[in-house]
Design an enzyme around this catalytic site. Structure first.
Site, short mmCIF file in Angstrom:
data_model
loop_
_atom_site.label_atom_id
_atom_site.label_comp_id
_atom_site.label_asym_id
_atom_site.label_seq_id
_atom_site.Cartn_x
_atom_site.Cartn_y
_atom_site.Cartn_z
CB ALA A 52 -0.92 0.01 1.22
N GLY A 61 3.32 2.00 -1.72
CA GLY A 61 3.95 2.29 -3.02
C GLY A 61 3.13 3.25 -3.87
CG PHE A 62 3.92 5.99 -7.94
CD1 PHE A 62 3.20 7.17 -7.80
CD2 PHE A 62 4.31 5.60 -9.22
CE1 PHE A 62 2.86 7.94 -8.92
CE2 PHE A 62 3.99 6.36 -10.34
CZ PHE A 62 3.25 7.52 -10.18
CG LEU A 114 6.61 -8.88 -1.07
CD1 LEU A 114 7.27 -8.19 -2.25
CD2 LEU A 114 5.33 -9.57 -1.51
CB ALA A 127 4.23 -5.40 -2.71
CB SER A 128 7.76 -6.10 -6.89
OG SER A 128 8.65 -7.15 -7.22
CE LYS A 168 7.72 -6.41 -11.65
NZ LYS A 168 6.90 -6.42 -10.41
N PRO A 200 3.14 -3.12 -17.27
CG PRO A 200 3.02 -2.07 -15.19
CD PRO A 200 3.00 -3.41 -15.83
P1 NAP Z 1 7.33 1.68 -5.16
O1 NAP Z 1 6.66 2.99 -5.03
O2 NAP Z 1 8.76 1.55 -4.85
O3 NAP Z 1 6.50 0.61 -4.31
C1 NAP Z 1 7.00 -0.67 -4.06
C2 NAP Z 1 6.14 -1.29 -2.98
O4 NAP Z 1 6.58 -2.63 -2.76
C3 NAP Z 1 6.24 -0.56 -1.64
O5 NAP Z 1 4.98 -0.57 -1.02
C4 NAP Z 1 7.20 -1.44 -0.85
O6 NAP Z 1 7.01 -1.37 0.55
C5 NAP Z 1 6.79 -2.79 -1.36
N1 NAP Z 1 7.84 -3.78 -1.10
C6 NAP Z 1 9.08 -3.83 -1.60
N2 NAP Z 1 9.75 -4.87 -1.08
C7 NAP Z 1 8.90 -5.49 -0.24
C8 NAP Z 1 8.98 -6.63 0.62
N3 NAP Z 1 10.11 -7.36 0.71
N4 NAP Z 1 7.89 -6.97 1.35
C9 NAP Z 1 6.75 -6.24 1.28
N5 NAP Z 1 6.61 -5.16 0.49
C10 NAP Z 1 7.67 -4.79 -0.25
O7 NAP Z 1 7.18 1.12 -6.65
P2 NAP Z 1 6.01 1.33 -7.71
O8 NAP Z 1 6.51 2.20 -8.79
O9 NAP Z 1 4.75 1.67 -7.02
O10 NAP Z 1 5.94 -0.15 -8.31
C11 NAP Z 1 4.84 -0.98 -8.01
C12 NAP Z 1 4.88 -2.22 -8.86
O11 NAP Z 1 4.89 -1.86 -10.24
C13 NAP Z 1 6.13 -3.08 -8.66
O12 NAP Z 1 5.74 -4.43 -8.79
C14 NAP Z 1 7.03 -2.68 -9.83
O13 NAP Z 1 7.94 -3.69 -10.17
C15 NAP Z 1 5.97 -2.51 -10.90
N6 NAP Z 1 6.39 -1.66 -12.02
C16 NAP Z 1 6.82 -0.38 -11.77
C17 NAP Z 1 7.17 0.43 -12.84
C18 NAP Z 1 7.54 1.88 -12.63
O14 NAP Z 1 8.01 2.49 -13.61
N7 NAP Z 1 7.33 2.46 -11.46
C19 NAP Z 1 7.13 -0.07 -14.14
C20 NAP Z 1 6.68 -1.38 -14.35
C21 NAP Z 1 6.30 -2.17 -13.27
P3 NAP Z 1 7.88 -0.36 1.49
O15 NAP Z 1 7.24 1.01 1.32
O16 NAP Z 1 7.70 -0.91 2.84
O17 NAP Z 1 9.29 -0.41 0.98
#
Ligand code: NAP
Length: 353
Positions: free
Chosen positions: A10, A12-13, A63, A83-84, A157, A182
Protein backbone atom coordinates in the site's frame (compact mmCIF):
# COMPACT_ATOMS: atom_id res chain seq x y z
CA UNK A 1 -22.95 -7.15 -1.24
CA UNK A 2 -19.61 -5.33 -1.18
CA UNK A 3 -16.56 -6.91 -2.78
CA UNK A 4 -13.33 -6.97 -0.80
CA UNK A 5 -10.04 -6.56 -2.65
CA UNK A 6 -6.56 -7.02 -1.20
CA UNK A 7 -3.88 -4.66 -2.52
CA UNK A 8 -0.27 -5.51 -1.64
CA UNK A 9 2.37 -2.84 -0.96
CA UNK A 10 0.00 0.00 0.00
CA UNK A 11 2.86 2.42 0.64
CA UNK A 12 3.95 2.29 -3.02
CA UNK A 13 3.21 4.76 -5.80
CA UNK A 14 1.16 2.41 -8.00
CA UNK A 15 -0.67 0.66 -5.16
CA UNK A 16 -1.80 4.04 -3.78
CA UNK A 17 -3.45 4.92 -7.07
CA UNK A 18 -5.00 1.43 -7.33
CA UNK A 19 -6.48 1.87 -3.84
CA UNK A 20 -7.88 5.29 -4.83
CA UNK A 21 -9.43 3.80 -7.99
CA UNK A 22 -11.00 0.90 -6.07
CA UNK A 23 -12.43 3.10 -3.31
CA UNK A 24 -13.82 5.40 -5.98
CA UNK A 25 -15.68 2.44 -7.45
CA UNK A 26 -17.17 1.26 -4.16
CA UNK A 27 -14.86 -1.66 -3.42
CA UNK A 28 -13.90 -2.53 0.15
CA UNK A 29 -10.12 -2.46 0.27
CA UNK A 30 -7.68 -4.25 2.52
CA UNK A 31 -4.07 -3.28 1.95
CA UNK A 32 -0.79 -4.75 3.14
CA UNK A 33 2.09 -2.80 4.64
CA UNK A 34 5.33 -4.14 6.03
CA UNK A 35 5.07 -2.21 9.27
CA UNK A 36 1.67 -1.40 10.77
CA UNK A 37 3.31 1.01 13.23
CA UNK A 38 4.59 3.25 10.40
CA UNK A 39 1.41 5.36 10.22
CA UNK A 40 3.08 8.27 8.42
CA UNK A 41 3.85 6.14 5.36
CA UNK A 42 0.17 5.52 4.75
CA UNK A 43 -1.36 8.73 6.15
CA UNK A 44 -2.21 9.93 2.62
CA UNK A 45 -4.39 6.83 2.12
CA UNK A 46 -6.06 7.07 5.51
CA UNK A 47 -6.88 10.72 4.68
CA UNK A 48 -8.19 9.73 1.25
CA UNK A 49 -10.50 7.08 2.72
CA UNK A 50 -11.72 9.50 5.38
CA UNK A 51 -12.42 12.23 2.80
CA UNK A 52 -14.28 9.91 0.43
CA UNK A 53 -15.99 7.69 2.99
CA UNK A 54 -14.11 4.71 1.54
CA UNK A 55 -13.78 1.41 3.41
CA UNK A 56 -10.03 0.83 3.81
CA UNK A 57 -8.11 -1.25 6.34
CA UNK A 58 -4.42 -2.15 6.66
CA UNK A 59 -2.82 -5.46 7.59
CA UNK A 60 0.83 -6.42 8.04
CA UNK A 61 2.58 -8.80 5.62
CA UNK A 62 6.03 -8.93 4.10
CA UNK A 63 7.07 -10.58 0.84
CA UNK A 64 9.93 -12.15 2.81
CA UNK A 65 7.75 -14.01 5.29
CA UNK A 66 4.73 -16.35 5.31
CA UNK A 67 3.27 -14.61 8.36
CA UNK A 68 0.14 -12.58 7.77
CA UNK A 69 -0.76 -13.67 4.24
CA UNK A 70 -3.54 -16.12 5.19
CA UNK A 71 -5.20 -13.40 7.27
CA UNK A 72 -4.60 -10.80 4.53
CA UNK A 73 -6.40 -12.74 1.78
CA UNK A 74 -9.25 -14.05 3.97
CA UNK A 75 -12.69 -13.12 2.56
CA UNK A 76 -11.17 -11.35 -0.45
CA UNK A 77 -12.67 -11.75 -3.91
CA UNK A 78 -9.57 -10.45 -5.66
CA UNK A 79 -5.93 -9.69 -4.90
CA UNK A 80 -3.96 -7.00 -6.69
CA UNK A 81 -0.37 -8.08 -6.09
CA UNK A 82 1.52 -4.84 -6.72
CA UNK A 83 4.37 -4.95 -4.17
CA UNK A 84 7.87 -5.74 -5.40
CA UNK A 85 11.26 -4.17 -4.68
CA UNK A 86 12.07 -1.36 -7.14
CA UNK A 87 15.18 0.46 -5.88
CA UNK A 88 16.83 3.35 -7.73
CA UNK A 89 20.15 1.53 -7.70
CA UNK A 90 20.33 -2.25 -7.61
CA UNK A 91 21.86 -4.01 -4.61
CA UNK A 92 25.25 -5.68 -5.08
CA UNK A 93 23.60 -9.06 -4.62
CA UNK A 94 20.78 -9.52 -7.17
CA UNK A 95 19.13 -12.08 -4.89
CA UNK A 96 17.97 -9.17 -2.70
CA UNK A 97 15.65 -8.22 -5.56
CA UNK A 98 14.85 -11.60 -7.01
CA UNK A 99 13.95 -13.48 -3.81
CA UNK A 100 11.25 -11.10 -2.53
CA UNK A 101 9.85 -10.73 -6.06
CA UNK A 102 9.62 -14.47 -6.78
CA UNK A 103 9.04 -15.91 -3.29
CA UNK A 104 6.70 -13.02 -2.40
CA UNK A 105 4.59 -13.64 -5.50
CA UNK A 106 4.36 -17.33 -4.68
CA UNK A 107 3.43 -16.55 -1.06
CA UNK A 108 0.58 -14.33 -2.27
CA UNK A 109 -0.61 -16.87 -4.85
CA UNK A 110 -0.47 -19.80 -2.43
CA UNK A 111 -2.43 -17.90 0.22
CA UNK A 112 -4.96 -16.71 -2.38
CA UNK A 113 -5.48 -20.22 -3.77
CA UNK A 114 -5.88 -21.72 -0.31
CA UNK A 115 -8.48 -19.09 0.60
CA UNK A 116 -10.48 -19.55 -2.62
CA UNK A 117 -9.76 -16.05 -3.94
CA UNK A 118 -11.45 -15.69 -7.35
CA UNK A 119 -8.67 -13.83 -9.17
CA UNK A 120 -5.17 -12.47 -8.64
CA UNK A 121 -3.98 -9.54 -10.76
CA UNK A 122 -0.18 -9.38 -10.78
CA UNK A 123 1.68 -6.15 -11.55
CA UNK A 124 4.54 -7.37 -13.70
CA UNK A 125 6.33 -5.07 -16.15
CA UNK A 126 7.55 -4.65 -19.72
CA UNK A 127 10.80 -5.62 -17.96
CA UNK A 128 9.46 -9.17 -18.28
CA UNK A 129 8.69 -8.72 -21.99
CA UNK A 130 11.06 -6.46 -23.87
CA UNK A 131 14.60 -6.91 -22.50
CA UNK A 132 17.58 -8.95 -23.60
CA UNK A 133 16.39 -9.56 -27.17
CA UNK A 134 19.10 -9.44 -29.82
CA UNK A 135 16.87 -7.84 -32.42
CA UNK A 136 14.84 -4.67 -31.87
CA UNK A 137 11.16 -5.27 -32.64
CA UNK A 138 7.76 -4.30 -31.36
CA UNK A 139 7.19 -6.68 -28.46
CA UNK A 140 3.81 -8.16 -27.52
CA UNK A 141 2.40 -10.40 -24.82
CA UNK A 142 3.92 -13.37 -26.69
CA UNK A 143 7.44 -12.17 -25.84
CA UNK A 144 9.51 -12.83 -22.73
CA UNK A 145 12.70 -11.03 -21.70
CA UNK A 146 15.83 -13.16 -21.97
CA UNK A 147 16.79 -13.83 -18.37
CA UNK A 148 20.53 -14.43 -18.80
CA UNK A 149 20.99 -11.14 -20.70
CA UNK A 150 19.23 -8.67 -18.39
CA UNK A 151 19.97 -6.70 -15.20
CA UNK A 152 18.72 -7.65 -11.73
CA UNK A 153 15.44 -5.71 -11.62
CA UNK A 154 14.32 -6.94 -15.04
CA UNK A 155 15.33 -10.43 -13.99
CA UNK A 156 13.30 -10.17 -10.77
CA UNK A 157 10.17 -9.18 -12.69
CA UNK A 158 10.63 -11.85 -15.37
CA UNK A 159 11.27 -14.66 -12.90
CA UNK A 160 8.40 -13.55 -10.63
CA UNK A 161 5.95 -13.50 -13.53
CA UNK A 162 7.15 -16.86 -14.85
CA UNK A 163 6.74 -18.35 -11.36
CA UNK A 164 3.22 -16.93 -11.17
CA UNK A 165 2.17 -18.55 -14.48
CA UNK A 166 3.78 -21.85 -13.51
CA UNK A 167 1.86 -21.78 -10.24
CA UNK A 168 -1.42 -20.83 -11.93
CA UNK A 169 -1.03 -23.55 -14.54
CA UNK A 170 0.03 -26.29 -12.14
CA UNK A 171 -2.35 -25.76 -9.26
CA UNK A 172 -5.65 -27.53 -8.98
CA UNK A 173 -7.07 -24.44 -7.25
CA UNK A 174 -9.49 -22.31 -9.23
CA UNK A 175 -7.88 -18.92 -8.61
CA UNK A 176 -7.52 -17.07 -11.93
CA UNK A 177 -4.41 -15.09 -12.85
CA UNK A 178 -4.26 -11.88 -14.89
CA UNK A 179 -0.95 -10.09 -15.42
CA UNK A 180 -0.37 -6.44 -16.31
CA UNK A 181 2.94 -5.46 -17.94
CA UNK A 182 3.26 -1.70 -17.56
CA UNK A 183 6.02 0.40 -19.06
CA UNK A 184 7.68 3.23 -17.15
CA UNK A 185 5.02 4.51 -14.77
CA UNK A 186 4.70 8.28 -14.48
CA UNK A 187 2.03 10.62 -13.15
CA UNK A 188 1.11 12.57 -10.05
CA UNK A 189 2.20 11.57 -6.58
CA UNK A 190 -0.27 11.01 -3.75
CA UNK A 191 2.35 11.96 -1.15
CA UNK A 192 5.81 13.49 -0.97
CA UNK A 193 7.56 10.24 -1.91
CA UNK A 194 8.64 9.31 -5.42
CA UNK A 195 9.03 5.97 -7.16
CA UNK A 196 12.25 5.15 -9.02
CA UNK A 197 10.44 5.89 -12.29
CA UNK A 198 10.11 9.60 -11.41
CA UNK A 199 13.89 10.02 -11.41
CA UNK A 200 14.37 11.11 -15.06
CA UNK A 201 11.71 13.85 -14.72
CA UNK A 202 13.04 14.93 -11.32
CA UNK A 203 16.65 15.02 -12.49
CA UNK A 204 15.83 17.04 -15.60
CA UNK A 205 13.71 19.58 -13.72
CA UNK A 206 16.26 19.91 -10.93
CA UNK A 207 19.15 20.11 -13.42
CA UNK A 208 20.77 17.19 -11.60
CA UNK A 209 21.98 15.98 -15.00
CA UNK A 210 23.84 17.95 -17.68
CA UNK A 211 21.62 16.52 -20.42
CA UNK A 212 19.71 13.48 -21.58
CA UNK A 213 21.06 10.01 -22.11
CA UNK A 214 20.24 8.56 -25.53
CA UNK A 215 17.66 6.08 -24.29
CA UNK A 216 13.91 5.77 -24.25
CA UNK A 217 11.03 4.12 -22.46
CA UNK A 218 7.41 3.21 -23.11
CA UNK A 219 5.59 5.15 -20.41
CA UNK A 220 2.14 4.79 -18.92
CA UNK A 221 0.15 7.12 -16.69
CA UNK A 222 -0.33 5.76 -13.17
CA UNK A 223 -3.97 6.90 -13.17
CA UNK A 224 -4.65 4.95 -16.37
CA UNK A 225 -2.73 1.98 -14.99
CA UNK A 226 -4.94 2.00 -11.88
CA UNK A 227 -7.96 1.79 -14.21
CA UNK A 228 -6.25 -1.12 -16.00
CA UNK A 229 -5.90 -2.94 -12.66
CA UNK A 230 -9.63 -2.49 -12.01
CA UNK A 231 -10.53 -3.67 -15.52
CA UNK A 232 -8.20 -6.67 -15.14
CA UNK A 233 -10.21 -7.56 -12.02
CA UNK A 234 -13.60 -6.99 -13.57
CA UNK A 235 -13.43 -8.27 -17.16
CA UNK A 236 -14.30 -12.01 -17.00
CA UNK A 237 -12.46 -12.87 -20.24
CA UNK A 238 -9.19 -11.40 -18.92
CA UNK A 239 -8.46 -14.58 -16.94
CA UNK A 240 -5.25 -16.30 -18.04
CA UNK A 241 -3.92 -13.29 -19.98
CA UNK A 242 -1.03 -10.85 -19.91
CA UNK A 243 -1.69 -7.23 -20.91
CA UNK A 244 0.96 -4.70 -21.85
CA UNK A 245 0.03 -1.22 -20.59
CA UNK A 246 2.34 1.31 -22.23
CA UNK A 247 2.48 3.82 -25.02
CA UNK A 248 4.82 4.58 -27.92
CA UNK A 249 8.53 5.01 -27.15
CA UNK A 250 9.54 8.27 -25.56
CA UNK A 251 13.20 9.30 -25.79
CA UNK A 252 14.64 11.06 -22.77
CA UNK A 253 15.64 13.98 -25.03
CA UNK A 254 12.01 14.44 -26.10
CA UNK A 255 10.95 14.39 -22.45
CA UNK A 256 13.53 17.11 -21.74
CA UNK A 257 12.27 19.24 -24.66
CA UNK A 258 8.69 19.00 -23.39
CA UNK A 259 9.67 19.94 -19.83
CA UNK A 260 11.89 22.77 -21.06
CA UNK A 261 9.02 24.19 -23.11
CA UNK A 262 6.31 23.89 -20.45
CA UNK A 263 8.27 24.93 -17.38
CA UNK A 264 10.58 27.65 -18.71
CA UNK A 265 8.09 30.38 -17.79
CA UNK A 266 8.54 29.42 -14.15
CA UNK A 267 12.28 29.69 -14.31
CA UNK A 268 13.15 26.00 -14.76
CA UNK A 269 16.16 25.62 -17.07
CA UNK A 270 15.79 22.02 -18.19
CA UNK A 271 18.93 20.79 -20.01
CA UNK A 272 17.94 19.85 -23.56
CA UNK A 273 21.19 18.58 -25.01
CA UNK A 274 21.58 14.87 -25.62
CA UNK A 275 24.83 13.52 -24.16
CA UNK A 276 27.09 11.55 -26.50
CA UNK A 277 27.23 7.84 -25.73
CA UNK A 278 31.03 7.88 -25.21
CA UNK A 279 30.63 10.44 -22.40
CA UNK A 280 27.94 8.37 -20.67
CA UNK A 281 30.19 5.28 -20.89
CA UNK A 282 33.03 7.25 -19.32
CA UNK A 283 30.92 8.55 -16.41
CA UNK A 284 29.52 5.03 -15.92
CA UNK A 285 32.98 3.85 -14.85
CA UNK A 286 32.59 5.89 -11.65
CA UNK A 287 28.80 6.13 -11.23
CA UNK A 288 26.73 3.00 -10.52
CA UNK A 289 23.44 4.75 -11.42
CA UNK A 290 24.75 5.86 -14.84
CA UNK A 291 26.18 2.36 -15.40
CA UNK A 292 22.60 1.03 -15.57
CA UNK A 293 21.96 3.03 -18.73
CA UNK A 294 24.96 1.69 -20.67
CA UNK A 295 23.25 -1.49 -21.98
CA UNK A 296 20.32 0.57 -23.29
CA UNK A 297 22.30 3.43 -24.89
CA UNK A 298 20.87 4.26 -28.31
CA UNK A 299 17.93 1.93 -27.71
CA UNK A 300 14.35 2.17 -26.55
CA UNK A 301 11.70 -0.40 -25.73
CA UNK A 302 8.98 -0.96 -28.36
CA UNK A 303 5.81 -2.62 -27.14
CA UNK A 304 2.21 -2.84 -28.23
CA UNK A 305 -0.73 -2.26 -25.88
CA UNK A 306 -3.27 -3.22 -28.57
CA UNK A 307 -4.45 -6.26 -26.65
CA UNK A 308 -5.33 -4.20 -23.52
CA UNK A 309 -7.19 -1.67 -25.68
CA UNK A 310 -9.07 -4.39 -27.52
CA UNK A 311 -9.87 -6.83 -24.72
CA UNK A 312 -10.05 -4.66 -21.61
CA UNK A 313 -11.43 -1.54 -23.31
CA UNK A 314 -8.50 0.30 -21.76
CA UNK A 315 -7.47 3.78 -22.92
CA UNK A 316 -4.57 6.09 -22.11
CA UNK A 317 -4.41 9.87 -21.90
CA UNK A 318 -1.80 11.74 -24.01
CA UNK A 319 1.69 11.19 -22.61
CA UNK A 320 2.37 14.95 -22.72
CA UNK A 321 -0.35 15.42 -20.05
CA UNK A 322 1.26 12.70 -17.94
CA UNK A 323 4.70 14.29 -18.05
CA UNK A 324 3.33 17.73 -17.29
CA UNK A 325 1.29 16.38 -14.34
CA UNK A 326 4.32 14.44 -13.06
CA UNK A 327 6.43 17.59 -13.06
CA UNK A 328 3.62 19.67 -11.51
CA UNK A 329 3.29 17.10 -8.77
CA UNK A 330 7.04 17.02 -8.01
CA UNK A 331 6.89 20.80 -7.67
CA UNK A 332 3.67 20.83 -5.63
CA UNK A 333 5.12 18.35 -3.12
CA UNK A 334 8.34 20.36 -2.87
CA UNK A 335 10.49 17.54 -4.28
CA UNK A 336 11.74 19.96 -6.90
CA UNK A 337 11.86 23.63 -6.01
CA UNK A 338 10.84 26.19 -8.58
CA UNK A 339 13.55 28.80 -9.08
CA UNK A 340 10.76 31.35 -8.82
CA UNK A 341 9.31 30.33 -5.45
CA UNK A 342 6.18 32.44 -5.86
CA UNK A 343 5.08 29.98 -8.56
CA UNK A 344 5.37 26.87 -6.41
CA UNK A 345 2.31 27.57 -4.30
CA UNK A 346 0.06 28.06 -7.33
CA UNK A 347 0.85 24.46 -8.33
CA UNK A 348 -0.72 22.86 -5.27
CA UNK A 349 -3.72 21.29 -7.03
CA UNK A 350 -2.56 18.60 -9.45
CA UNK A 351 -5.32 16.28 -10.61
CA UNK A 352 -4.58 12.89 -9.09
CA UNK A 353 -7.49 11.08 -10.81
P1 NAP B 1 7.33 1.68 -5.16
O1 NAP B 1 6.66 2.99 -5.03
O2 NAP B 1 8.76 1.55 -4.85
O3 NAP B 1 6.50 0.61 -4.31
C1 NAP B 1 7.00 -0.67 -4.06
C2 NAP B 1 6.14 -1.29 -2.98
O4 NAP B 1 6.58 -2.63 -2.76
C3 NAP B 1 6.24 -0.56 -1.64
O5 NAP B 1 4.98 -0.57 -1.02
C4 NAP B 1 7.20 -1.44 -0.85
O6 NAP B 1 7.01 -1.37 0.55
C5 NAP B 1 6.79 -2.79 -1.36
N1 NAP B 1 7.84 -3.78 -1.10
C6 NAP B 1 9.08 -3.83 -1.60
N2 NAP B 1 9.75 -4.87 -1.08
C7 NAP B 1 8.90 -5.49 -0.24
C8 NAP B 1 8.98 -6.63 0.62
N3 NAP B 1 10.11 -7.36 0.71
N4 NAP B 1 7.89 -6.97 1.35
C9 NAP B 1 6.75 -6.24 1.28
N5 NAP B 1 6.61 -5.16 0.49
C10 NAP B 1 7.67 -4.79 -0.25
O7 NAP B 1 7.18 1.12 -6.65
P2 NAP B 1 6.01 1.33 -7.71
O8 NAP B 1 6.51 2.20 -8.79
O9 NAP B 1 4.75 1.67 -7.02
O10 NAP B 1 5.94 -0.15 -8.31
C11 NAP B 1 4.84 -0.98 -8.01
C12 NAP B 1 4.88 -2.22 -8.86
O11 NAP B 1 4.89 -1.86 -10.24
C13 NAP B 1 6.13 -3.08 -8.66
O12 NAP B 1 5.74 -4.43 -8.79
C14 NAP B 1 7.03 -2.68 -9.83
O13 NAP B 1 7.94 -3.69 -10.17
C15 NAP B 1 5.97 -2.51 -10.90
N6 NAP B 1 6.39 -1.66 -12.02
C16 NAP B 1 6.82 -0.38 -11.77
C17 NAP B 1 7.17 0.43 -12.84
C18 NAP B 1 7.54 1.88 -12.63
O14 NAP B 1 8.01 2.49 -13.61
N7 NAP B 1 7.33 2.46 -11.46
C19 NAP B 1 7.13 -0.07 -14.14
C20 NAP B 1 6.68 -1.38 -14.35
C21 NAP B 1 6.30 -2.17 -13.27
P3 NAP B 1 7.88 -0.36 1.49
O15 NAP B 1 7.24 1.01 1.32
O16 NAP B 1 7.70 -0.91 2.84
O17 NAP B 1 9.29 -0.41 0.98
Amino acid sequence: MTTRVLVTGATGFVAGHCIAELLDHGYVVRATVRDLAAHAKRAHLTDLARRTGGDLEFVAASLDDDAGWAEAVADCDTVLHVASPFPATPPDDERELIEPAVEGTLRVLRAAAAAGVRRVVLTSSVAAVAYGHEVDAVRTEDDWSVVDRIPAYQKSKTLAERAAWEFAESTSATTELVVLNPGMILGPLLEARTSTSHEPVRRLLARDVPGSVKTGWTPVDVRDLAVAHRLAMEVPEAAGNRYICATDPLWMGDMADLLARDFAAEGFRVPTRVLPNWLVRLVAIFDKGVRLTVPVLGRTEHVSADKAHRELGWTMRPIEDTIRDTADSLIAFGIVTAPDRSVTSSRAAVRTR
